[in-house]
Design a protein around this motif. Structure first.
Motif, PDB file in Angstrom:
ATOM      1  N   LEU A   1      38.749 -24.972 -17.319  1.00  0.00           N
ATOM      2  CA  LEU A   1      39.959 -25.744 -18.480  1.00  0.00           C
ATOM      3  C   LEU A   1      40.519 -24.597 -19.237  1.00  0.00           C
ATOM      4  CD1 LEU A   1      41.168 -27.938 -19.747  1.00  0.00           C
ATOM      5  CD2 LEU A   1      39.254 -28.286 -21.307  1.00  0.00           C
ATOM      6  N   ARG A   2      39.562 -23.619 -19.387  1.00  0.00           N
ATOM      7  CA  ARG A   2      40.259 -22.375 -20.523  1.00  0.00           C
ATOM      8  C   ARG A   2      41.072 -21.754 -19.492  1.00  0.00           C
ATOM      9  NH1 ARG A   2      37.615 -21.004 -25.032  1.00  0.00           N
ATOM     10  NH2 ARG A   2      35.630 -21.580 -24.253  1.00  0.00           N
ATOM     11  N   GLU A   3      40.801 -21.482 -18.419  1.00  0.00           N
ATOM     12  CA  GLU A   3      41.399 -20.658 -17.393  1.00  0.00           C
ATOM     13  C   GLU A   3      42.867 -21.369 -16.967  1.00  0.00           C
ATOM     14  OE1 GLU A   3      38.846 -19.936 -14.053  1.00  0.00           O
ATOM     15  OE2 GLU A   3      37.756 -18.460 -15.082  1.00  0.00           O
ATOM     16  N   LEU A   4      42.764 -22.608 -17.108  1.00  0.00           N
ATOM     17  CA  LEU A   4      44.093 -23.398 -16.720  1.00  0.00           C
ATOM     18  C   LEU A   4      45.048 -23.321 -18.014  1.00  0.00           C
ATOM     19  CD1 LEU A   4      42.945 -26.752 -15.157  1.00  0.00           C
ATOM     20  CD2 LEU A   4      43.798 -24.671 -14.064  1.00  0.00           C
ATOM     21  N   VAL A   5      44.358 -23.338 -19.012  1.00  0.00           N
ATOM     22  CA  VAL A   5      45.340 -23.561 -20.410  1.00  0.00           C
ATOM     23  C   VAL A   5      45.708 -21.879 -20.492  1.00  0.00           C
ATOM     24  CG1 VAL A   5      45.441 -23.719 -22.771  1.00  0.00           C
ATOM     25  CG2 VAL A   5      44.286 -25.346 -21.506  1.00  0.00           C
ATOM     26  N   THR A   6      45.024 -20.882 -20.645  1.00  0.00           N
ATOM     27  CA  THR A   6      45.472 -19.502 -20.707  1.00  0.00           C
ATOM     28  C   THR A   6      46.195 -18.833 -19.534  1.00  0.00           C
ATOM     29  OG1 THR A   6      43.136 -18.641 -20.258  1.00  0.00           O
ATOM     30  CG2 THR A   6      43.568 -19.411 -22.418  1.00  0.00           C
ATOM     31  N   GLY A   7      46.008 -19.354 -18.211  1.00  0.00           N
ATOM     32  CA  GLY A   7      46.518 -18.842 -16.931  1.00  0.00           C
ATOM     33  C   GLY A   7      45.769 -17.507 -16.734  1.00  0.00           C
ATOM     34  N   LYS A   8      44.616 -17.377 -17.415  1.00  0.00           N
ATOM     35  CA  LYS A   8      43.911 -16.018 -16.993  1.00  0.00           C
ATOM     36  C   LYS A   8      42.611 -16.269 -16.633  1.00  0.00           C
ATOM     37  CE  LYS A   8      45.954 -13.614 -20.954  1.00  0.00           C
ATOM     38  NZ  LYS A   8      45.905 -12.996 -22.194  1.00  0.00           N
ATOM     39  N   THR A   9      42.001 -15.596 -15.712  1.00  0.00           N
ATOM     40  CA  THR A   9      40.776 -15.876 -15.274  1.00  0.00           C
ATOM     41  C   THR A   9      39.741 -15.014 -15.964  1.00  0.00           C
ATOM     42  OG1 THR A   9      41.686 -16.023 -12.868  1.00  0.00           O
ATOM     43  CG2 THR A   9      39.213 -15.602 -13.096  1.00  0.00           C
ATOM     44  N   GLU A  10      38.902 -15.962 -16.518  1.00  0.00           N
ATOM     45  CA  GLU A  10      37.662 -15.262 -17.445  1.00  0.00           C
ATOM     46  C   GLU A  10      36.673 -14.502 -16.562  1.00  0.00           C
ATOM     47  OE1 GLU A  10      36.039 -17.770 -20.239  1.00  0.00           O
ATOM     48  OE2 GLU A  10      38.254 -18.289 -20.943  1.00  0.00           O
ATOM     49  N   LYS A  11      36.062 -13.499 -17.140  1.00  0.00           N
ATOM     50  CA  LYS A  11      34.719 -12.841 -16.539  1.00  0.00           C
ATOM     51  C   LYS A  11      33.782 -13.702 -16.644  1.00  0.00           C
ATOM     52  CE  LYS A  11      36.624  -8.093 -17.079  1.00  0.00           C
ATOM     53  NZ  LYS A  11      36.194  -6.832 -17.965  1.00  0.00           N
ATOM     54  N   SER A  12      32.623 -13.491 -15.757  1.00  0.00           N
ATOM     55  CA  SER A  12      31.390 -14.559 -15.814  1.00  0.00           C
ATOM     56  C   SER A  12      30.827 -14.134 -16.844  1.00  0.00           C
ATOM     57  CB  SER A  12      30.830 -14.089 -14.369  1.00  0.00           C
ATOM     58  OG  SER A  12      31.320 -14.391 -13.187  1.00  0.00           O
ATOM     59  N   GLY A  13      30.258 -14.867 -17.675  1.00  0.00           N
ATOM     60  CA  GLY A  13      29.418 -14.836 -18.931  1.00  0.00           C
ATOM     61  C   GLY A  13      28.367 -15.714 -18.860  1.00  0.00           C
ATOM     62  N   ALA A  14      27.270 -15.197 -18.196  1.00  0.00           N
ATOM     63  CA  ALA A  14      26.017 -16.221 -17.864  1.00  0.00           C
ATOM     64  C   ALA A  14      25.486 -16.804 -19.071  1.00  0.00           C
ATOM     65  CB  ALA A  14      25.011 -15.214 -17.201  1.00  0.00           C
ATOM     66  N   ASP A  15      25.618 -15.830 -20.280  1.00  0.00           N
ATOM     67  CA  ASP A  15      24.873 -16.333 -21.408  1.00  0.00           C
ATOM     68  C   ASP A  15      25.776 -16.728 -22.380  1.00  0.00           C
ATOM     69  OD1 ASP A  15      22.109 -15.675 -20.250  1.00  0.00           O
ATOM     70  OD2 ASP A  15      22.553 -13.557 -20.955  1.00  0.00           O
ATOM     71  N   LYS A  16      27.123 -16.951 -21.947  1.00  0.00           N
ATOM     72  CA  LYS A  16      27.928 -17.361 -23.091  1.00  0.00           C
ATOM     73  C   LYS A  16      27.885 -19.045 -23.256  1.00  0.00           C
ATOM     74  CE  LYS A  16      33.163 -17.457 -23.936  1.00  0.00           C
ATOM     75  NZ  LYS A  16      34.263 -17.112 -23.408  1.00  0.00           N
ATOM     76  N   LYS A  17      27.830 -19.183 -24.616  1.00  0.00           N
ATOM     77  CA  LYS A  17      27.449 -20.766 -24.797  1.00  0.00           C
ATOM     78  C   LYS A  17      28.765 -21.610 -25.272  1.00  0.00           C
ATOM     79  CE  LYS A  17      22.538 -20.267 -25.758  1.00  0.00           C
ATOM     80  NZ  LYS A  17      21.559 -20.656 -27.026  1.00  0.00           N
ATOM     81  N   PRO A  18      28.898 -22.589 -24.827  1.00  0.00           N
ATOM     82  CA  PRO A  18      30.058 -23.497 -25.561  1.00  0.00           C
ATOM     83  C   PRO A  18      29.988 -23.329 -26.977  1.00  0.00           C
ATOM     84  CG  PRO A  18      29.012 -24.783 -23.751  1.00  0.00           C
ATOM     85  CD  PRO A  18      28.125 -23.628 -24.143  1.00  0.00           C
ATOM     86  N   ALA A  19      31.233 -23.482 -27.490  1.00  0.00           N
ATOM     87  CA  ALA A  19      31.170 -23.562 -29.081  1.00  0.00           C
ATOM     88  C   ALA A  19      30.774 -24.998 -29.467  1.00  0.00           C
ATOM     89  CB  ALA A  19      32.730 -23.380 -29.385  1.00  0.00           C
ATOM     90  N   GLU A  20      30.318 -25.025 -30.763  1.00  0.00           N
ATOM     91  CA  GLU A  20      29.916 -26.516 -31.058  1.00  0.00           C
ATOM     92  C   GLU A  20      31.158 -27.457 -31.582  1.00  0.00           C
ATOM     93  OE1 GLU A  20      26.587 -27.192 -31.447  1.00  0.00           O
ATOM     94  OE2 GLU A  20      25.754 -25.285 -30.621  1.00  0.00           O
TER      95      GLU A  20
END
Length: 233
Positions: free
Chosen positions: A214-233
């Motif tokens: 969803l974030r990539e669709l909204v920003t139009g940018k492909t994010e780098k993989s972040g295995a330990d990145k947690k969703p915001a509360e």
């Protein structure tokens, strides 16, 4: 505002609720042809597999008709799934966060998604189903051609046919199990079936289950993989 991804024809539409395009009409038709072919193959294959299931041949007009139709339905499945493969193989490539998702499978089953990494269009479980289906369908079509005596009897020996029949049966059993898991998961994760019926999901569903996508669709940018990145509360 409307976030767009022209390459995949996916858009985020403002509204109440926000909706997100997930599958085009062509992709959904492709998916349902594949699903229908797989179900018909499972039923006709089981009918031919054991005498106690032979009564299922009545659904296809009898034993001879079932035997004649079964391999042709297999050809339809192969080319239909090929269409899905060409559409979605890139989105199903393994990413670093997928390993973390698998390591935290207990949190997935418990519904503790706040403890999981942000996921792209597909999670690790969906990717495993995709690649298993790909391998199994190749195994089925290859072994099926060997035992399709009407057209290919002269190209293999009796021993080769026996081995192919065994491999075909084993692959069929496994793919039926994978299909059951796939359907169960689609029902279990509320809102998933809507994607293949209407072609869209709600913004809340996308944010909860596939936040990176969803974030990539909204920003139009492909994010780098972040295995330990947690969703915001």
């Amino acid at each position: 505002m409307t976030g767009k991804n022209s390459e995949r024809s996916e858009q985020v539409h403002a509204g109440d609720p926000v909706t997100v395009d997930r599958y085009t009409t062509a992709a959904r038709i492709n998916h349902w042809i594949t699903a229908a072919s797989l179900v018909l193959l499972a039923i006709s294959g089981l009918a031919l597999f054991h005498p106690k299931l032979f009564f299922l041949t009545a659904l296809f007009g009898g034993g001879e008709t079932t035997r004649a139709l079964h391999p042709w339905i297999g050809v339809v499945l192969f080319f239909s799934f090929l269409g899905l493969f060409l559409r979605f193989w890139r989105a199903n490539l393994w990413k670093r966060e997928d390993g973390t998702w698998m390591a935290r499978l207990h949190d997935v089953l418990a519904g503790h998604e706040e403890k999981l990494p942000e996921i792209g269009k597909y999670n690790a479980g969906q990717k495993m189903v995709f690649w298993l289906m790909s391998i199994l369908i190749i195994a089925l079509i290859c072994s099926g051609l060997v035992i399709w005596d009407q057209y290919f009897s002269a190209y293999s020996s009796v021993e080769q046919k026996r081995i192919a029949m065994l491999l075909h049966s084993l692959a069929a059993i496994v793919i039926i199990c994978v299909w059951i898991v796939h359907v169960y998961a689609a029902i279990w994760v509320r809102g998933t079936i809507r994607a293949m019926v209407k072609g869209s999901v709600t913004g809340g569903w996308a944010w909860r289950h596939h936040r990176k996508w969803l974030r990539e669709l909204v920003t139009g940018k492909t994010e780098k993989s972040g295995a330990d990145k947690k969703p915001a509360e």
